[in-house]
Design a protein around this motif. Structure first.
Motif, PDB file in Angstrom:
ATOM      1  N   ILE A  59      19.795   6.550  54.769  1.00  0.00           N
ATOM      2  CA  ILE A  59      21.167   6.048  54.738  1.00  0.00           C
ATOM      3  C   ILE A  59      21.427   5.462  56.117  1.00  0.00           C
ATOM      4  CG2 ILE A  59      23.594   6.647  54.457  1.00  0.00           C
ATOM      5  CD1 ILE A  59      22.586   9.017  52.707  1.00  0.00           C
ATOM      6  N   LYS A  60      21.516   4.136  56.192  1.00  0.00           N
ATOM      7  CA  LYS A  60      21.646   3.458  57.479  1.00  0.00           C
ATOM      8  C   LYS A  60      23.023   2.843  57.699  1.00  0.00           C
ATOM      9  CE  LYS A  60      16.796   2.185  57.446  1.00  0.00           C
ATOM     10  NZ  LYS A  60      15.834   1.104  57.402  1.00  0.00           N
ATOM     11  N   ASP A  61      23.780   2.699  56.640  1.00  0.00           N
ATOM     12  CA  ASP A  61      25.073   2.021  56.717  1.00  0.00           C
ATOM     13  C   ASP A  61      26.033   2.798  57.622  1.00  0.00           C
ATOM     14  OD1 ASP A  61      27.711   1.073  56.214  1.00  0.00           O
ATOM     15  OD2 ASP A  61      26.998   0.177  54.353  1.00  0.00           O
ATOM     16  N   LYS A  62      26.375   2.214  58.749  1.00  0.00           N
ATOM     17  CA  LYS A  62      27.232   2.888  59.741  1.00  0.00           C
ATOM     18  C   LYS A  62      28.615   3.208  59.177  1.00  0.00           C
ATOM     19  CE  LYS A  62      24.279   2.760  63.086  1.00  0.00           C
ATOM     20  NZ  LYS A  62      23.499   3.930  63.361  1.00  0.00           N
ATOM     21  N   GLU A  63      29.136   2.336  58.319  1.00  0.00           N
ATOM     22  CA  GLU A  63      30.449   2.589  57.731  1.00  0.00           C
ATOM     23  C   GLU A  63      30.433   3.826  56.842  1.00  0.00           C
ATOM     24  OE1 GLU A  63      32.463  -0.760  55.941  1.00  0.00           O
ATOM     25  OE2 GLU A  63      31.383  -2.108  57.273  1.00  0.00           O
ATOM     26  N   LEU A  64      29.365   3.987  56.044  1.00  0.00           N
ATOM     27  CA  LEU A  64      29.249   5.169  55.195  1.00  0.00           C
ATOM     28  C   LEU A  64      29.127   6.436  56.033  1.00  0.00           C
ATOM     29  CD1 LEU A  64      26.811   4.109  52.340  1.00  0.00           C
ATOM     30  CD2 LEU A  64      29.219   4.702  52.143  1.00  0.00           C
ATOM     31  N   ILE A  65      28.294   6.366  57.049  1.00  0.00           N
ATOM     32  CA  ILE A  65      28.091   7.532  57.909  1.00  0.00           C
ATOM     33  C   ILE A  65      29.393   7.907  58.604  1.00  0.00           C
ATOM     34  CG2 ILE A  65      26.886   8.378  59.951  1.00  0.00           C
ATOM     35  CD1 ILE A  65      24.502   6.598  59.039  1.00  0.00           C
ATOM     36  N   THR A  66      30.097   6.925  59.122  1.00  0.00           N
ATOM     37  CA  THR A  66      31.368   7.177  59.798  1.00  0.00           C
ATOM     38  C   THR A  66      32.403   7.744  58.828  1.00  0.00           C
ATOM     39  OG1 THR A  66      30.909   5.392  61.350  1.00  0.00           O
ATOM     40  CG2 THR A  66      33.190   6.130  61.191  1.00  0.00           C
ATOM     41  N   ALA A  67      32.419   7.244  57.609  1.00  0.00           N
ATOM     42  CA  ALA A  67      33.394   7.700  56.623  1.00  0.00           C
ATOM     43  C   ALA A  67      33.217   9.177  56.284  1.00  0.00           C
ATOM     44  CB  ALA A  67      33.289   6.854  55.353  1.00  0.00           C
ATOM     45  N   PHE A  68      31.993   9.657  56.269  1.00  0.00           N
ATOM     46  CA  PHE A  68      31.732  11.043  55.890  1.00  0.00           C
ATOM     47  C   PHE A  68      31.547  11.973  57.080  1.00  0.00           C
ATOM     48  CE2 PHE A  68      30.540   8.712  52.065  1.00  0.00           C
ATOM     49  CZ  PHE A  68      31.267   9.423  51.128  1.00  0.00           C
ATOM     50  N   LYS A  69      31.546  11.422  58.281  1.00  0.00           N
ATOM     51  CA  LYS A  69      31.257  12.217  59.475  1.00  0.00           C
ATOM     52  C   LYS A  69      32.213  13.398  59.632  1.00  0.00           C
ATOM     53  CE  LYS A  69      32.154  10.657  63.625  1.00  0.00           C
ATOM     54  NZ  LYS A  69      32.124   9.885  64.864  1.00  0.00           N
ATOM     55  N   ASP A  70      33.505  13.155  59.540  1.00  0.00           N
ATOM     56  CA  ASP A  70      34.478  14.232  59.730  1.00  0.00           C
ATOM     57  C   ASP A  70      34.319  15.331  58.691  1.00  0.00           C
ATOM     58  OD1 ASP A  70      35.552  12.974  61.941  1.00  0.00           O
ATOM     59  OD2 ASP A  70      37.108  11.951  60.782  1.00  0.00           O
ATOM     60  N   GLN A  71      34.071  14.929  57.439  1.00  0.00           N
ATOM     61  CA  GLN A  71      33.907  15.932  56.387  1.00  0.00           C
ATOM     62  C   GLN A  71      32.641  16.754  56.605  1.00  0.00           C
ATOM     63  OE1 GLN A  71      36.269  16.440  53.894  1.00  0.00           O
ATOM     64  NE2 GLN A  71      35.119  18.313  53.757  1.00  0.00           N
ATOM     65  N   ILE A  72      31.566  16.105  57.030  1.00  0.00           N
ATOM     66  CA  ILE A  72      30.320  16.829  57.290  1.00  0.00           C
ATOM     67  C   ILE A  72      30.520  17.826  58.430  1.00  0.00           C
ATOM     68  CG2 ILE A  72      27.959  16.575  58.165  1.00  0.00           C
ATOM     69  CD1 ILE A  72      27.807  13.963  56.530  1.00  0.00           C
ATOM     70  N   ILE A  73      31.245  17.420  59.474  1.00  0.00           N
ATOM     71  CA  ILE A  73      31.522  18.329  60.593  1.00  0.00           C
ATOM     72  C   ILE A  73      32.343  19.525  60.116  1.00  0.00           C
ATOM     73  CG2 ILE A  73      32.768  18.547  62.780  1.00  0.00           C
ATOM     74  CD1 ILE A  73      31.833  15.626  63.362  1.00  0.00           C
ATOM     75  N   THR A  74      33.346  19.279  59.282  1.00  0.00           N
ATOM     76  CA  THR A  74      34.166  20.365  58.738  1.00  0.00           C
ATOM     77  C   THR A  74      33.311  21.326  57.934  1.00  0.00           C
ATOM     78  OG1 THR A  74      36.096  18.915  58.646  1.00  0.00           O
ATOM     79  CG2 THR A  74      36.158  20.899  57.284  1.00  0.00           C
ATOM     80  N   TRP A  75      32.430  20.786  57.095  1.00  0.00           N
ATOM     81  CA  TRP A  75      31.556  21.637  56.293  1.00  0.00           C
ATOM     82  C   TRP A  75      30.581  22.408  57.177  1.00  0.00           C
ATOM     83  CZ3 TRP A  75      30.636  17.246  52.303  1.00  0.00           C
ATOM     84  CH2 TRP A  75      31.652  17.262  51.355  1.00  0.00           C
ATOM     85  N   HIS A  76      30.106  21.787  58.253  1.00  0.00           N
ATOM     86  CA  HIS A  76      29.221  22.497  59.172  1.00  0.00           C
ATOM     87  C   HIS A  76      29.954  23.671  59.815  1.00  0.00           C
ATOM     88  CE1 HIS A  76      27.254  23.347  63.034  1.00  0.00           C
ATOM     89  NE2 HIS A  76      26.155  23.197  62.319  1.00  0.00           N
ATOM     90  N   GLU A  77      31.208  23.467  60.193  1.00  0.00           N
ATOM     91  CA  GLU A  77      31.989  24.566  60.763  1.00  0.00           C
ATOM     92  C   GLU A  77      32.168  25.692  59.750  1.00  0.00           C
ATOM     93  OE1 GLU A  77      35.480  22.494  62.080  1.00  0.00           O
ATOM     94  OE2 GLU A  77      34.469  21.714  63.872  1.00  0.00           O
ATOM     95  N   LEU A  78      32.350  25.338  58.471  1.00  0.00           N
ATOM     96  CA  LEU A  78      32.423  26.343  57.412  1.00  0.00           C
ATOM     97  C   LEU A  78      31.117  27.125  57.334  1.00  0.00           C
ATOM     98  CD1 LEU A  78      33.968  27.477  54.893  1.00  0.00           C
ATOM     99  CD2 LEU A  78      32.827  25.670  53.585  1.00  0.00           C
ATOM    100  N   PHE A  79      30.005  26.412  57.460  1.00  0.00           N
ATOM    101  CA  PHE A  79      28.699  27.062  57.440  1.00  0.00           C
ATOM    102  C   PHE A  79      28.566  28.056  58.590  1.00  0.00           C
ATOM    103  CE2 PHE A  79      24.300  26.991  59.094  1.00  0.00           C
ATOM    104  CZ  PHE A  79      23.672  27.610  58.037  1.00  0.00           C
ATOM    105  N   VAL A  80      28.940  27.642  59.782  1.00  0.00           N
ATOM    106  CA  VAL A  80      28.831  28.504  60.958  1.00  0.00           C
ATOM    107  C   VAL A  80      29.705  29.753  60.794  1.00  0.00           C
ATOM    108  CG1 VAL A  80      29.316  28.644  63.442  1.00  0.00           C
ATOM    109  CG2 VAL A  80      28.177  26.636  62.500  1.00  0.00           C
ATOM    110  N   GLU A  81      30.880  29.589  60.195  1.00  0.00           N
ATOM    111  CA  GLU A  81      31.766  30.726  59.977  1.00  0.00           C
ATOM    112  C   GLU A  81      31.185  31.713  58.976  1.00  0.00           C
ATOM    113  OE1 GLU A  81      35.535  29.255  58.663  1.00  0.00           O
ATOM    114  OE2 GLU A  81      35.876  28.157  60.534  1.00  0.00           O
TER     115      GLU A  81
END
Length: 106
Positions: free
Chosen positions: A76-98
């Motif tokens: 997945i190379k499309d910068k717009e797609l990556i940027t669009a999902f970045k915040d959600q992925i970070i939120t889910w990662h924080e859920l994982f850490v918790e």
């Protein structure tokens, strides 16, 4: 020239389909987990309930890990797609850490 543009557009479409499918899987897994958490453990017994809860979390984070793998390895190379999902992925990662159990990692 038209052929090159067609291949580029096809690649972007395939990336979008891939990310959309992964996002749908992640949202479904998270929804199932939240519905399960709302249930009472008394119906099944506490150990069975904890086992199923852990299974649902593992399924969710496995899907999330796969999406991150696809991004890291250039599927997945499309910068717009990556940027669009970045915040959600970070939120889910924080859920994982918790929710991670340090003893299970070791």
């Amino acid at each position: 020239m038209f052929t090159g543009w067609s291949f580029w557009r096809l690649r972007k479409t395939e990336e979008l389909k891939l990310v959309e499918g992964m996002y749908r899987d992640l949202a479904h897994s998270l929804k199932e987990y939240n519905l399960f958490r709302a249930e009472s453990p008394a119906r099944e017994g506490i150990e069975s309930h904890l086992y199923k809860e852990e299974f649902l979390l593992i399924e969710f984070f496995s899907d999330l890990n796969w999406l991150c793998y696809l991004i890291r390895h250039g599927q997945i190379k499309d910068k717009e797609l990556i940027t669009a999902f970045k915040d959600q992925i970070i939120t889910w990662h924080e859920l994982f850490v918790e929710n991670i159990d340090e003893e299970r990692i070791r």
